[in-house]
Design an enzyme around this catalytic site. Structure first.
Site, PDB file in Angstrom:
ATOM      1  N   GLU A 127      49.683  48.888  40.672  1.00  0.00           N
ATOM      2  CA  GLU A 127      50.386  50.167  40.624  1.00  0.00           C
ATOM      3  C   GLU A 127      49.705  51.049  39.574  1.00  0.00           C
ATOM      4  OE1 GLU A 127      54.555  50.045  39.614  1.00  0.00           O
ATOM      5  OE2 GLU A 127      54.808  52.150  40.086  1.00  0.00           O
ATOM      6  N   ASN A 271      55.370  43.087  40.945  1.00  0.00           N
ATOM      7  CA  ASN A 271      54.706  42.569  42.136  1.00  0.00           C
ATOM      8  C   ASN A 271      55.605  41.579  42.883  1.00  0.00           C
ATOM      9  OD1 ASN A 271      52.210  43.703  40.930  1.00  0.00           O
ATOM     10  ND2 ASN A 271      52.518  41.995  39.523  1.00  0.00           N
ATOM     11  N   GLU A 304      62.402  44.267  36.120  1.00  0.00           N
ATOM     12  CA  GLU A 304      61.388  43.864  37.115  1.00  0.00           C
ATOM     13  C   GLU A 304      62.039  43.089  38.240  1.00  0.00           C
ATOM     14  OE1 GLU A 304      58.848  45.508  36.679  1.00  0.00           O
ATOM     15  OE2 GLU A 304      59.128  45.931  34.544  1.00  0.00           O
TER      16      GLU A 304
HETATM   17  N1  PHE Z   1      56.386  49.611  37.764  1.00  0.00           N
HETATM   18  C1  PHE Z   1      56.386  49.113  36.415  1.00  0.00           C
HETATM   19  C2  PHE Z   1      57.840  49.124  35.979  1.00  0.00           C
HETATM   20  O1  PHE Z   1      58.580  48.297  36.238  1.00  0.00           O
HETATM   21  C3  PHE Z   1      55.618  49.898  35.438  1.00  0.00           C
HETATM   22  C4  PHE Z   1      54.154  49.953  35.646  1.00  0.00           C
HETATM   23  C5  PHE Z   1      53.567  51.065  36.187  1.00  0.00           C
HETATM   24  C6  PHE Z   1      53.367  48.893  35.287  1.00  0.00           C
HETATM   25  C7  PHE Z   1      52.218  51.152  36.362  1.00  0.00           C
HETATM   26  C8  PHE Z   1      52.013  48.965  35.444  1.00  0.00           C
HETATM   27  C9  PHE Z   1      51.437  50.093  35.976  1.00  0.00           C
HETATM   28  O2  PHE Z   1      58.376  49.999  35.450  1.00  0.00           O
HETATM   29 ZN    ZN Z   2      60.117  49.898  36.899  1.00  0.00          ZN
END
Ligand code: PHE
Ligand code: ZN
Length: 882
Positions: A127, A271, A304
């Protein structure tokens, strides 16, 4: 390196994907000098796109293409166009199989996007757009595919090979290598792909879902961290239970895995089935992690995990919808935390972050709506606005709908969109459909940037026994947005009589309600609400529970604030009254002569607090914190940082001097020796004792010094050891300070997370963290430019928390930061761009600061080969306000 100027991407230009991917078959060959990625994609034209001649376009970044085949036939160089970050194949059938082989170099990947190495292991971060650093792919969240992943590596060095889903096959290969194949049955966007390979210890646990399914829980950490998994594992089980009970959401795979890695740009990543965490956000034992870290870990593990539904099962259509998953998931984790601990304290913490940092973002050059309309680099949009304001927007929906209809709405949302990539508008629509409420105007919260300002006036008509509140709302202009429409704002209130009791809120003469708390709905620019049957003029308690992310202006007198501080039945507003009183007192001392009096009523209020053993002690500990310098700056039009720092210190000093004996008593009452217990009352007592210690050391109290030295030496856990260390570092006992710092480092030099605390306790301290020391720490053996946590602990803590030093009148702090940003931009643009943040609001500061801040931004702007990340932040910061 990038050659062209970064371009802007607009939400209005969104197009459905021309091609969809049904299945992805990946094979990773991992070596020390690089990795080969074999990818076989089952692709078909998307009939919904209506573009039956469209070329196939794939994203790619820093890849070496080794092979490209369409339905088994190798494509000639004239059959595709591979330029920069895009691979285009002009002519393709409606359905086909594409084979792509790429070569990448994880060992040289310092950006920490895609596949990289951290402490000897391979791991991924995809991400938002990291998958394109692994292979050519339509790297956008609305392309969802099923993934099968085979990982091959040396068996001795990488005994553990992980990816998403279930392991379906494993075996040995020639040359001491082995493989494991993973299959994820759930279609997902590529940003949720993950792979880990390393020599890791496995910690196992088990969870039974409410429907009776057994889930294997596994944590993978470096062997030296084997004893730091319990807290995360317990938190995970609590989160799984909570999501079943509160949202009716069960986990869907047979295995749930958590991995800890030391080098990570963010906190953690959701993930599918394989969450990857920054070590500092998951590893904890009482002797190495403080209470604050324990609570943070609990909430991040939950966050998460919650993404499995709010983010993975239902994902984002495009990155403009980021808050769809992040705002909702922050809301979920924050409710979880308040259920696990003190709800009032959690609300205070959330509101503090919002008012200090998100309001600042909303008032600065990077201001953007919860659903942005454009961006250059999406990594710059993982912001407090997307996360925290996004969470507040969801909270307001719940406030407006009530808990039952909100739950109905979330059930409908998950049911209707399971397996889809959707928009924030789909979320609101589900809430509307389930509740029958019209959220049309409410949608402006997603579209308009800026913090609404509410000016409240009141009037009491003794003859009619009517009290009225008139509320005017205004939303300031932000970059690219002016003349905004009024928003739909839930405004919680109560009214107190002269004894401090809540009055019934009767909205008309015939209303006989006994409700003492109401949520008024603001929808117009100017609205008046009448309250009937009041025999005396009440004291209003406004925006109870911080019911909306807005600023409230009301001419409170200091007496009224004192009164609310001790009587308001709303815990949040009690705290808030104390904050407002302290802000008022400190502000009036900014620039005042040194002998100006500190408001005695504030001293009285604090005296009551320090000795109050009745009130929730966690709340007392919060109420004893003076508003931060950052918050005071946020509230000031042309901030003079040095003057604010001096005025705040003046109050600290006066309170601590006056209440010295009470503070010592408070310390003794709350300090506990003996083993660590993790529960809210023990946490509150430790917080109180350490706060008292901090105040005593602030005034260099001799008894305080002895208490701190003893606590440092005898501490049986990190909360007390770090509390004593911090207090001493923030005193003028230089010899003690240097000795405990040295002892602390010697004791913990092998533990990266503790060393990070050791760095930041120094760099964030105005007394000890001067520029010379900060520079010296950059040269320290434990410092590592490639590790984002170290960079944050030294440079980030200095520029973000040590404001008096960072804003040194000679501009040295700014020049220092500019230099480090330029240096980091070459290795890790995401981290570099985040470090620009303390400079972005240069216009907000008094003239003596402004010029130096602007000059520092210009230095960065002029660096050759600037990344898109830093380019966007710097250029937007320097642009003339629209
Ligand atoms: N999506 C992750 C979160 O739980 C954050 C994140 C974004 C981590 C981009 C890595 C890269 O908030
Ligand atoms: Zn998040």
């Amino acid at each position: 390196m990038r050659t062209s100027q970064p371009t802007t991407i607009y939400l209005s230009e969104y197009q459905v994907p021309a091609f969809l991917v049904d299945h992805v078959d990946l094979r990773f060959e991992l070596f020390e000098d690089g990795a080969r990625v074999h990818s076989v994609l089952d692709i078909r034209r998307n009939t919904e796109a209506g573009r039956d001649q469209a070329a196939l376009e794939l994203d790619g970044d820093s890849l070496t293409l080794e092979r490209l085949q369409l339905d088994g036939r190798t494509l000639g160089e004239d059959e595709y166009d591979n330029q920069g970050e895009r691979l285009v194949i002009a002519r393709v059938p409606d359905q086909f199989q594409l084979t792509v082989v790429t070569w990448i170099e994880p060992q040289n990947n310092t950006r920490l996007e895609g596949l990289y190495k951290s402490s000897g292991m391979f791991c991924t971060q995809c991400e938002a757009e990291g998958f394109r650093c692994i292979t050519y792919y339509p790297d956008r969240p609305d392309v969802m595919a099923r993934f099968r992943t085979r990982v091959e590596a040396d068996k001795h060095h990488y005994p553990v090979l992980l990816s998403n889903g279930n392991d379906v096959e494993r075996g040995d290969l020639a040359d001491g290598r082995h493989f494991v194949t993973w299959e994820d049955p759930f279609p997902k966007p590529c940003y949720l792909f993950a792979l880990v390979a390393g020599d890791l210890t496995e910690k196992r646990d088990h969870y039974t879902t409410q429907s009776g399914r057994g889930i294997d829980l596994r944590m993978y950490v470096e062997p030296r961290n084997a004893d730091k998994c319990d807290h995360a594992m317990d938190s995970l089980k609590r989160a799984m239970r909570w999501d079943e009970e509160v949202y009716g959401r069960e986990y869907d795979l047979d295995i749930f895995m958590i991995v800890a890695v030391d080098d990570f740009n963010m906190g953690a990543m959701e993930n599918k089935g394989l969450n990857i965490f920054n070590s500092s956000c998951v590893l904890a034992s009482p002797d190495t992690a403080t209470d604050v870290a324990f609570e943070r870990i609990e909430s991040i593990v939950a966050h998460e995990y919650f993404h499995n539904w709010s983010g993975n099962r239902v994902t984002c259509r495009d990155w403009f919808q980021l808050s769809l998953k992040e705002g909702f998931t922050v809301f979920r984790d924050s409710e979880f935390s308040s259920d696990m601990g003190s709800a009032t304290v959690k609300r205070i913490e959330d509101a503090t972050l919002l008012r200090t940092a998100q309001f600042a973002e909303d008032a600065g050059p990077m201001a953007h709506p919860v659903r942005p309309a454009s961006y250059m680099e999406i990594s710059n949009f993982y912001t407090l606005t997307i996360y925290e304001k996004g969470s507040e927007v969801v909270r307001m929906i719940r406030t407006l709908l009530g808990p039952e209809l909100f739950r109905k709405g979330s059930d409908l949302y998950f049911e209707r969109h399971d397996g889809q990539a959707v928009t924030t508008d789909d979320f609101v629509q589900a809430m509307e459909d389930a509740s029958g409420r019209d959220l049309g105007q409410f949608r402006l919260w997603y579209e308009q940037a800026g913090t609404p300002e509410l000016t409240v006036r009141d009037d009491y008509d003794a003859g009619r026994q009517v009290y009225s509140l008139t509320i005017e709302q205004r939303i300031p202009d932000t970059p690219g947005q002016r003349n905004k429409k009024p928003q739909h704002i839930p405004f919680g209130i109560g009214l107190l009589d002269s004894n401090g009791k809540d009055l019934s809120l009767r909205l008309s003469a015939g209303d006989h309600s006994h409700l003492t708390e109401r949520v008024l709905e603001l929808t117009g620019e100017l609205q008046t609400f009448e309250f009937h049957g009041l025999a005396e003029r009440p004291v209003p308690s406004l925006l109870r529970g911080f019911s909306a992310p807005v600023r409230v202006f009301y001419p409170w007198t200091r007496d009224q604030l004192m009164f609310l501080m001790s009587h308001d039945s709303d815990g949040f507003n009690r705290w808030d009254a104390g904050q407002r009183l302290a802000v008022d007192v400190i502000s009036s001392l900014v620039g005042a002569p040194a002998e100006a009096e500190v408001e005695p009523r504030l001293l009285t209020a604090y005296r009551h607090l320090v000795s109050d053993t009745e009130l929730d002690q966690a709340l007392v500990a919060k109420m004893l914190q003076l508003p931060s310098e950052a918050y005071l700056i946020e509230l000031t039009a042309e901030a003079d940082v040095q003057a604010i720092h001096a005025a705040r210190n003046r109050v600290l000093q006066e309170v601590a001097d006056t209440l010295r004996d009470e503070l010592v008593a408070c310390y003794h009452r709350n300090h506990q020796s003996g083993d660590y217990t993790y529960n809210s009352s023990a946490i509150a007592r430790r917080a109180l004792a350490n706060t008292a210690l901090a105040w005593l050391l602030h005034i260099n109290d001799e008894e305080g010094r002895e208490l701190a030295l003893r606590q440092f030496k005898d501490a049986s856990h990190m909360t007390d050891q770090a509390g004593a260390l911090r207090a001493l570092v923030n005193s003028d006992f230089e010899a003690d300070r240097d000795r405990v710092l040295a002892d602390f480092f010697r004791q913990w030099r092998e533990d990266p997370q503790v060393v990070e605390q050791w760095f930041s306790v120094q760099t964030a301290s105005p007394r000890c963290g001067d520029l010379e020391r900060v520079r010296a720490l950059l040269e320290h053996e434990a410092f590592d430019w490639k590790n984002p946590n170290k960079v944050r602990a030294v440079i980030g803590a200095f520029a973000g928390q040590n404001l008096a030093r960072f804003h040194a009148p000679d501009g040295s702090g700014y020049r220092f930061l500019a230099q480090q940003i330029c240096r980091l931009d070459d290795s890790n643009p995401q981290i570099a761009a985040r470090l620009v943040s303390p400079l972005t609001r240069w216009r907000k500061f008094a003239p003596q600061y402004r010029d130096g801040m602007k000059a520092a931004l210009e230095t960065v702007r002029d660096k050759a080969g600037l990344s898109r990340d830093v380019y966007e932040v710097v250029h937007k910061s320097l642009a003339e306000p629209a």
